[in-house]
Design a protein around this motif. Structure first.
Motif, PDB file in Angstrom:
ATOM      1  N   VAL A 342       0.839  -1.203   0.000  1.00  8.20           N
ATOM      2  CA  VAL A 342       0.000   0.000   0.000  1.00  8.20           C
ATOM      3  C   VAL A 342       0.874   1.254   0.000  1.00  8.20           C
ATOM      4  O   VAL A 342       0.626   2.206  -0.755  1.00  8.20           O
ATOM      5  CB  VAL A 342      -0.950  -0.003   1.214  1.00  8.20           C
ATOM      6  CG1 VAL A 342      -1.619   1.359   1.391  1.00  8.20           C
ATOM      7  CG2 VAL A 342      -2.001  -1.092   1.061  1.00  8.20           C
ATOM      8  N   ALA A 343       1.908   1.263   0.844  1.00  8.19           N
ATOM      9  CA  ALA A 343       2.804   2.419   0.918  1.00  8.19           C
ATOM     10  C   ALA A 343       3.537   2.624  -0.405  1.00  8.19           C
ATOM     11  O   ALA A 343       3.711   3.770  -0.857  1.00  8.19           O
ATOM     12  CB  ALA A 343       3.798   2.240   2.061  1.00  8.19           C
ATOM     13  N   ARG A 344       3.963   1.527  -1.034  1.00  7.14           N
ATOM     14  CA  ARG A 344       4.603   1.666  -2.359  1.00  7.14           C
ATOM     15  C   ARG A 344       3.613   2.201  -3.380  1.00  7.14           C
ATOM     16  O   ARG A 344       3.949   3.034  -4.225  1.00  7.14           O
ATOM     17  CB  ARG A 344       5.145   0.309  -2.828  1.00  7.14           C
ATOM     18  CG  ARG A 344       6.392  -0.167  -2.118  1.00  7.14           C
ATOM     19  CD  ARG A 344       7.057  -1.299  -2.897  1.00  7.14           C
ATOM     20  NE  ARG A 344       6.153  -2.405  -3.165  1.00  7.14           N
ATOM     21  CZ  ARG A 344       5.985  -3.464  -2.362  1.00  7.14           C
ATOM     22  NH1 ARG A 344       6.678  -3.538  -1.220  1.00  7.14           N
ATOM     23  NH2 ARG A 344       5.154  -4.440  -2.689  1.00  7.14           N
ATOM     24  N   GLY A 345       2.359   1.708  -3.307  1.00  4.85           N
ATOM     25  CA  GLY A 345       1.339   2.189  -4.230  1.00  4.85           C
ATOM     26  C   GLY A 345       1.128   3.686  -4.102  1.00  4.85           C
ATOM     27  O   GLY A 345       0.971   4.394  -5.111  1.00  4.85           O
ATOM     28  N   ALA A 346       1.145   4.194  -2.861  1.00  5.92           N
ATOM     29  CA  ALA A 346       0.993   5.629  -2.652  1.00  5.92           C
ATOM     30  C   ALA A 346       2.150   6.398  -3.267  1.00  5.92           C
ATOM     31  O   ALA A 346       1.968   7.471  -3.858  1.00  5.92           O
ATOM     32  CB  ALA A 346       0.896   5.921  -1.154  1.00  5.92           C
ATOM     33  N   GLN A 490       4.298  -5.730 -10.386  1.00  2.00           N
ATOM     34  CA  GLN A 490       4.327  -5.363  -8.977  1.00  2.00           C
ATOM     35  C   GLN A 490       3.722  -3.982  -8.756  1.00  2.00           C
ATOM     36  O   GLN A 490       2.968  -3.765  -7.805  1.00  2.00           O
ATOM     37  CB  GLN A 490       5.768  -5.376  -8.460  1.00  2.00           C
ATOM     38  CG  GLN A 490       5.895  -5.026  -6.976  1.00  2.00           C
ATOM     39  CD  GLN A 490       5.224  -6.042  -6.066  1.00  2.00           C
ATOM     40  OE1 GLN A 490       5.678  -7.184  -5.984  1.00  2.00           O
ATOM     41  NE2 GLN A 490       4.143  -5.658  -5.387  1.00  2.00           N
ATOM     42  N   GLU A 491       4.033  -3.042  -9.636  1.00  2.00           N
ATOM     43  CA  GLU A 491       3.473  -1.694  -9.503  1.00  2.00           C
ATOM     44  C   GLU A 491       1.958  -1.718  -9.657  1.00  2.00           C
ATOM     45  O   GLU A 491       1.241  -1.017  -8.927  1.00  2.00           O
ATOM     46  CB  GLU A 491       4.101  -0.762 -10.536  1.00  2.00           C
ATOM     47  CG  GLU A 491       5.543  -0.399 -10.232  1.00  2.00           C
ATOM     48  CD  GLU A 491       6.184   0.407 -11.332  1.00  2.00           C
ATOM     49  OE1 GLU A 491       7.000   1.303 -11.028  1.00  2.00           O
ATOM     50  OE2 GLU A 491       5.877   0.142 -12.527  1.00  2.00           O
ATOM     51  N   LYS A 492       1.462  -2.509 -10.570  1.00  2.00           N
ATOM     52  CA  LYS A 492       0.008  -2.613 -10.733  1.00  2.00           C
ATOM     53  C   LYS A 492      -0.646  -3.149  -9.468  1.00  2.00           C
ATOM     54  O   LYS A 492      -1.671  -2.629  -9.020  1.00  2.00           O
ATOM     55  CB  LYS A 492      -0.326  -3.511 -11.927  1.00  2.00           C
ATOM     56  CG  LYS A 492      -0.014  -2.904 -13.277  1.00  2.00           C
ATOM     57  CD  LYS A 492      -0.440  -3.828 -14.422  1.00  2.00           C
ATOM     58  CE  LYS A 492      -0.180  -3.194 -15.772  1.00  2.00           C
ATOM     59  NZ  LYS A 492      -0.640  -4.054 -16.895  1.00  2.00           N
ATOM     60  N   GLN A 493      -0.059  -4.191  -8.883  1.00  2.00           N
ATOM     61  CA  GLN A 493      -0.624  -4.757  -7.671  1.00  2.00           C
ATOM     62  C   GLN A 493      -0.548  -3.775  -6.513  1.00  2.00           C
ATOM     63  O   GLN A 493      -1.479  -3.670  -5.699  1.00  2.00           O
ATOM     64  CB  GLN A 493       0.064  -6.062  -7.298  1.00  2.00           C
ATOM     65  CG  GLN A 493      -0.606  -6.827  -6.172  1.00  2.00           C
ATOM     66  CD  GLN A 493      -2.053  -7.176  -6.511  1.00  2.00           C
ATOM     67  OE1 GLN A 493      -2.310  -7.820  -7.549  1.00  2.00           O
ATOM     68  NE2 GLN A 493      -2.992  -6.792  -5.673  1.00  2.00           N
TER      69      GLN A 493
END
Length: 502
Positions: A342-346, A490-493
């Motif tokens: 979640v933090a990477r997604g942000a 990975q970025e999509k997930q």
């Protein structure tokens, strides 16, 4: 502000609070769905399971008795109330899954499937499931816009484009009574209900002008005050008061006009409701271990500004990127992995840039450049909400070809510009929904749609105004294709996990 009897409150709160471990199945108890006129008490906090965890609705100043309340009461003959299409379990919106469940429970007798807009067209046989397929299978409500367009006073606007029907699977646009060539011409488009929550943010104005058009903010004709322009998908009403009147006639078939008392009570309720995901099945509570997710944070925070001007978008999950030793020791490896995602997604949402091209409201009319390099926060820039602090509409291509996927269940229109060609599509445009152009009558506005809030997404699939993304992965994949971003798997997930936690 809101009072309820003590006994009724205790009973209702126990009944409605919901179980954190409850899963969404066809056998969910009937109290998941709010029928008009039930007379329940709306508690201060209301939890419902959704596909990835738990959605929470917070009523600031609650609990509130709903008996006789105009948001929860059917005033017209079709049996609908505002709550019919703005369900707490669906984040104060309406999911396609809920619509399908209601058809299985009550079929055409349920007021959700009222012929006026809960059917693909009012002229179809109302007992047949196929006549309500757009609502049941895609969560879409029929929106009938007058043709030619009209302003708020009902005066006709002379459009600078010609509109033709290319494909009409619902039959409504060519219907002799309801269509474009009827005695009372209308165009039928199909859209998702927008959430009725978090209006402190939606009504906030981040600019003193419309930067997408380079024009002053629109004024509410009744109050003379500037309005945010972020309410309806096609910008057809300036304020919540106007939206209520529009809905009362178009969707609720109210037998009488809403009076000032009704409007005041609905406004009071809507402006005190906050919705967000509260718990994730893998990540746990979204306001735990330094994170500031969940609706309670929305209730106490002030409307955010652009990340460059204040708190960065989705910074509420920053502490999950590098959890402290105590947090690491208190949760499972699976929970830590999800939180890190979640933090990477942000961070990806804020920092990964790409070329944005041929998008009206961004690359034209005032011109940030075409293309312009930026990230998701260029448009989804309000901290805590992910909507646009700037008023106005943007065309991301979700309803127009060639960017929109083939959607044979939706109508297809040919728009021919009579004056200047569209800045990005040329003179002829194929679209499922002309969007803002149905309000302004301008060909340059074809496909422009008001951005939505991103809170409570997990509870209200499908996504985009026309429901073209069945799930959150579909949202990410659309942007990846549309702007040739090149996200890794990975970025999509990570982005999907971020959006499911909002």
């Amino acid at each position: 502000m809101r009072k309820a009897g003590a006994c009724a409150l205790v009973a209702a709160t126990a009944l409605l609070a919901g179980s954190v471990g409850l899963r969404v199945t066809a056998a969910d108890p009937p109290d998941r769905w709010w029928q008009p006129g039930e007379g329940r008490v709306f508690p201060t906090r209301l939890d419902y399971a959704d596909p990835t965890g738990v959605i929470r609705v917070v009523l600031d100043g609650g609990p509130m008795a709903t008996q006789g309340h105009p948001f929860f009461t059917a005033i017209g003959p079709n049996g609908r109330a505002c709550v019919t299409c703005h369900q707490p379990a669906d984040g104060m919106s309406l999911s396609a899954a809920s619509a399908a469940r209601q058809w299985e429970r009550g079929g055409p007798r349920d007021s959700l499937f009222a012929a006026s807009d809960g059917a693909d067209c009012p002229s179809l046989p109302q007992d047949a499931r196929a006549s309500h397929s757009l609502l049941i299978d895609h969560g879409l409500i029929r929106i009938a816009r007058p043709w030619p367009p009209r302003d708020l006073n009902g005066k006709a606007i002379s459009p600078d484009y010609k509109l033709e029907v290319v494909r009409d699977p619902s039959g409504c646009n060519l219907d002799p009574k309801w269509g474009l060539h009827s005695a009372d011409p209308h165009i039928s488009v199909f859209r998702r209900p927008r959430p009725v929550a978090n209006f402190k943010y939606i009504e906030a104005m981040g600019f003193a002008y419309d930067p997408k058009a380079g024009l002053p903010l629109a004024l509410d004709p009744e109050t003379g005050k500037p309005v945010s322009g972020n309410l309806m998908a096609d910008g057809r009403v300036p304020s919540l008061t106007w939206q209520m009147r529009d809905a009362a006639g178009a969707h609720l078939a109210f037998a009488r006009k809403l009076d000032q008392g009704d409007i005041a009570r609905i406004l009071d309720f809507e402006r005190h409701v906050y919705v967000a995901q509260q718990r994730d099945d893998r990540g746990g509570m979204l306001d735990a271990d330094g994170a500031e997710g969940g609706p309670e944070q929305l209730r106490i925070s002030k409307p955010g500004r652009l990340g460059s001007q204040g708190v960065p978008v989705w910074s509420e999950f920053a502490k999950w990127e590098k959890p402290d030793p105590q947090a690491r020791a208190s949760v499972s490896a699976e929970t830590l992995a999800f939180r890190a995602s979640v933090a990477r997604g942000a961070r990806i949402f804020r920092d990964k840039t790409f070329l944005i091209s041929d998008s009206a409201g961004i690359n034209s009319p005032i011109g940030f450049g075409n293309p312009v390099r930026n990230s998701c926060v260029f448009c989804h820039n309000m901290s805590q909400m992910g909507m646009d602090v700037a008023p106005g509409q943007v065309d991301l291509g979700t309803t127009n070809r060639p960017f929109a996927d083939a959607m044979p269940h939706l109508p297809l229109f040919r728009v021919t510009c009579l004056g200047k060609p569209h800045p990005h599509y040329g003179r002829v445009i194929l679209t499922h929904d002309p969007g803002y152009a149905l309000t302004t009558g301008r060909c340059a506005d074809v496909g422009r749609i008001t951005l939505q809030s991103m809170r409570g997404l997990a509870a209200r699939a499908p996504y985009f105004s026309n429901g073209s993304a069945r799930d959150l992965r579909g949202v990410v994949d659309f942007y990846d294709r549309r702007y040739h971003i090149g996200y890794s798997e990975q970025e999509k997930q990570d982005l999907v996990n971020l959006m499911s936690a909002l």
